[in-house]
Design a protein around this motif. Structure first.
Motif: not given
Length: 90
Positions: A26-38, A41-53
């Motif tokens: 899934s892609c946000g306006s400035r960040h991306t997240a992926v779910v693995t088969r296991g 959750l992996y996240t990256w991008g802009w994290g100014k509001y804590g959206q990367l977790g």
């Protein structure tokens, strides 16, 4: 100073651990997240509001596993990124 985050206007290869298989993205306006088969959750991008977790407001060009979910023993089933948010179903 502020962290520099490169903007990828074109598809780019993603570096994840070798044994990880992605099942959802899934892609946000400035960040991306992926779910693995296991169920991780992996996240990256802009994290100014804590959206990367990752428990902070840091940005990251590299995909990082959200360790809080692993520590709690939670299995991620779905992720949806909004403009400055990330919703996770566990």
């Amino acid at each position: 100073g502020a962290a520099f985050i490169s903007i990828q206007a074109f598809p780019a290869l993603l570096d994840l651990p070798q044994d990880v298989e992605v099942s959802a993205v899934s892609c946000g306006s400035r960040h991306t997240a992926v779910v693995t088969r296991g169920g991780e959750l992996y996240t990256w991008g802009w994290g100014k509001y804590g959206q990367l977790g990752h428990g902070n407001n840091s940005s990251s060009d590299q995909a990082r596993r959200v360790e809080h979910l692993v520590a709690k023993g939670l299995w991620v089933e779905e992720v949806v990124c909004g403009p400055w948010t990330t919703y996770v179903r566990v």
